[in-house]
Design an enzyme around this catalytic site. Structure first.
Site, PDB file in Angstrom:
ATOM      1  CE  LYS A   1      -4.357  -1.396   1.941  1.00  0.00           C
ATOM      2  NZ  LYS A   1      -5.334  -1.364   3.202  1.00  0.00           N
TER       3      LYS A   1
ATOM      4  CG  ASP B   1      -9.151   0.634   3.567  1.00  0.00           C
ATOM      5  OD1 ASP B   1      -9.714   0.059   3.273  1.00  0.00           O
ATOM      6  OD2 ASP B   1      -7.676   0.752   3.394  1.00  0.00           O
TER       7      ASP B   1
HETATM    8  P1  NAD Z   1      -2.093  -2.456  11.408  1.00  0.00           P
HETATM    9  O1  NAD Z   1      -1.248  -3.731  11.953  1.00  0.00           O
HETATM   10  O2  NAD Z   1      -1.756  -1.445  10.557  1.00  0.00           O
HETATM   11  O3  NAD Z   1      -2.308  -1.824  12.986  1.00  0.00           O
HETATM   12  C1  NAD Z   1      -2.621  -2.565  14.032  1.00  0.00           C
HETATM   13  C2  NAD Z   1      -3.116  -1.374  15.054  1.00  0.00           C
HETATM   14  O4  NAD Z   1      -3.516  -2.229  16.466  1.00  0.00           O
HETATM   15  C3  NAD Z   1      -1.995  -0.569  15.662  1.00  0.00           C
HETATM   16  O5  NAD Z   1      -2.446   0.540  15.796  1.00  0.00           O
HETATM   17  C4  NAD Z   1      -1.302  -1.133  16.670  1.00  0.00           C
HETATM   18  O6  NAD Z   1      -0.722  -0.365  17.836  1.00  0.00           O
HETATM   19  C5  NAD Z   1      -2.514  -1.612  17.389  1.00  0.00           C
HETATM   20  N1  NAD Z   1      -2.475  -2.977  18.390  1.00  0.00           N
HETATM   21  C6  NAD Z   1      -2.006  -4.164  18.165  1.00  0.00           C
HETATM   22  N2  NAD Z   1      -2.189  -4.736  19.141  1.00  0.00           N
HETATM   23  C7  NAD Z   1      -2.416  -4.014  20.199  1.00  0.00           C
HETATM   24  C8  NAD Z   1      -3.093  -4.220  21.448  1.00  0.00           C
HETATM   25  N3  NAD Z   1      -2.750  -5.349  22.161  1.00  0.00           N
HETATM   26  N4  NAD Z   1      -3.476  -3.259  22.272  1.00  0.00           N
HETATM   27  C9  NAD Z   1      -4.013  -2.095  21.621  1.00  0.00           C
HETATM   28  N5  NAD Z   1      -3.481  -1.734  20.265  1.00  0.00           N
HETATM   29  C10 NAD Z   1      -2.916  -2.809  19.521  1.00  0.00           C
HETATM   30  O7  NAD Z   1      -3.612  -3.155  11.304  1.00  0.00           O
HETATM   31  P2  NAD Z   1      -4.704  -2.787  10.498  1.00  0.00           P
HETATM   32  O8  NAD Z   1      -4.729  -2.860   9.197  1.00  0.00           O
HETATM   33  O9  NAD Z   1      -4.780  -1.287  10.867  1.00  0.00           O
HETATM   34  O10 NAD Z   1      -5.970  -3.368  11.436  1.00  0.00           O
HETATM   35  C11 NAD Z   1      -6.329  -2.793  12.354  1.00  0.00           C
HETATM   36  C12 NAD Z   1      -7.869  -3.412  12.821  1.00  0.00           C
HETATM   37  O11 NAD Z   1      -8.753  -3.095  11.481  1.00  0.00           O
HETATM   38  C13 NAD Z   1      -7.865  -5.151  12.426  1.00  0.00           C
HETATM   39  O12 NAD Z   1      -8.782  -5.490  13.519  1.00  0.00           O
HETATM   40  C14 NAD Z   1      -8.366  -5.412  11.156  1.00  0.00           C
HETATM   41  O13 NAD Z   1      -9.236  -6.448  11.042  1.00  0.00           O
HETATM   42  C15 NAD Z   1      -9.373  -4.330  11.144  1.00  0.00           C
HETATM   43  N6  NAD Z   1      -9.627  -3.767   9.506  1.00  0.00           N
HETATM   44  C16 NAD Z   1     -10.918  -3.638   9.160  1.00  0.00           C
HETATM   45  C17 NAD Z   1     -11.175  -3.232   8.104  1.00  0.00           C
HETATM   46  C18 NAD Z   1     -12.406  -3.394   7.290  1.00  0.00           C
HETATM   47  O14 NAD Z   1     -12.677  -2.967   6.257  1.00  0.00           O
HETATM   48  N7  NAD Z   1     -13.575  -3.386   8.223  1.00  0.00           N
HETATM   49  C19 NAD Z   1     -10.321  -3.016   6.943  1.00  0.00           C
HETATM   50  C20 NAD Z   1      -8.811  -2.960   7.409  1.00  0.00           C
HETATM   51  C21 NAD Z   1      -8.381  -3.491   8.781  1.00  0.00           C
END
Ligand code: NAD
Length: 290
Positions: free
Chosen positions: A75, A111
């Site tokens: 990305k 997104d």
């Molecule tokens: P990422 O790896 O880029 O970011 C993860 C985030 O979670 C970071 O901010 C990290 O610091 C935080 N994190 C991780 N473990 C943690 C903990 N134990 N306590 C607090 N914070 C914690 O991942 P992402 O792509 O941003 O995904 C994040 C969430 O969003 C996921 O649950 C993913 O399923 C969801 N998501 C949903 C959609 C959708 O279309 N609904 C799209 C993308 C991501």
């Protein structure tokens, strides 16, 4: 379903590139939508490693592929190979949707727009208001950037103090300067600070992995931080009702799950490529009925 389309010499290809890609829901959603709309398109996936990205993007352009999605880990690495970027993609520093327009590859990020559209569909209005969000990763950054662009007045972003924290702080300062939104980064471990932020927010968003297995019994908000007038939104869509949302529902708070973000980011991408409205309700019923 409508008439089954077959691949012909007229069929246009839309692709997803990234790695891994084989478990993505995008092919199922878009192909079902193309079929329903009677559009002669086919959506396929390619597992692409970063070292091959430049060649792949040049190849897509040379072949006149009308559009494609981009997922992790590409990305951000794709940015230098695109001709133009939307304001949102530029500010997020990440692209998930590319369209070939007048011979130029234009990068978008749907997104955050998908999340904001889903809020609207669920009757949650945060324009001119304050929002608190936990998580500044890919999903969180996309959401708070789009929210700032759309006119949310104030956004407090909470993240654990990970190795990205300082870079995120700089990016957020730049976003505030560019949009005029009062967006600031805070330490998620500071519960008193989080409590004070949520107290005058209209919406709390979870954009962390907390809430999905193996963290399905955890929540980034404490129950005593809930108040009347606070809506709760989760980006997690599996499970559909996370601990956060279940807690909110038990207190009578308005809740919005993560599935709509997934559907609407796809719908906005499909509109960019084809100009047509994806039948969101139909796709939801087809693939996501519980
Ligand atoms: P990422 O790896 O880029 O970011 C993860 C985030 O979670 C970071 O901010 C990290 O610091 C935080 N994190 C991780 N473990 C943690 C903990 N134990 N306590 C607090 N914070 C914690 O991942 P992402 O792509 O941003 O995904 C994040 C969430 O969003 C996921 O649950 C993913 O399923 C969801 N998501 C949903 C959609 C959708 O279309 N609904 C799209 C993308 C991501």
């Amino acid at each position: 379903m409508g008439e089954k389309l077959s691949i012909s010499g007229h069929t246009q290809t839309i692709a997803l590139i990234g790695s891994p890609v084989e478990h993505s829901m995008s092919p199922a959603m878009h192909n079902a939508s193309f079929e329903k709309l009677g559009l002669d398109y086919a959506y396929v996936v390619f597992d692409v490693q970063p070292e091959n990205l430049e060649a792949v993007v040049k190849g897509m352009k040379a072949m006149g592929i009308p559009g494609f999605n981009v997922t992790m880990p590409l990305k951000t690495p794709i940015l230098p190979y695109l001709d133009e970027l939307s304001d949102a993609a530029k500010l997020m520093g990440a692209v998930n949707t590319v369209v070939l327009q007048d011979g130029k590859l234009v990068g978008h990020n749907t997104d955050g727009a998908g999340f904001m559209r889903n809020l609207k569909e669920n009757g949650v209005d945060v324009i001119g208001k304050k929002v608190t969000i936990s998580g500044a990763g890919g999903a969180g950054s996309a959401i708070f950037t789009q929210a700032a662009l759309d006119g949310v007045k104030e956004i407090d972003v909470y993240n654990i103090r990970d190795s990205f924290y300082e870079a995120t702080e700089r990016r957020i300062a730049e976003l505030a300067a560019q949009t005029g939104c009062a967006v600031t980064l805070h330490d998620l471990a500071d519960k008193d600070d989080l409590r004070a932020s949520v107290a005058d927010s209209a919406l709390f968003i979870n954009a962390t992995r907390v809430g999905m297995p193996p963290l399905e019994n955890e929540c980034t908000l404490d129950e005593d931080m809930l108040h009347e007038g606070l809506a709760l939104a989760d980006t997690v869509y599996n499970p559909r009702t996370t601990k956060l949302l279940a807690m909110g529902q038990a207190h009578g708070n308005k809740t919005v799950n993560g599935l709509g973000m997934l559907l609407w980011q796809a719908a906005i991408g499909e509109k960019i490529w084809t100009g047509q409205e994806m039948p969101v309700d139909y796709i939801e019923e087809l693939f996501f009925t519980e």
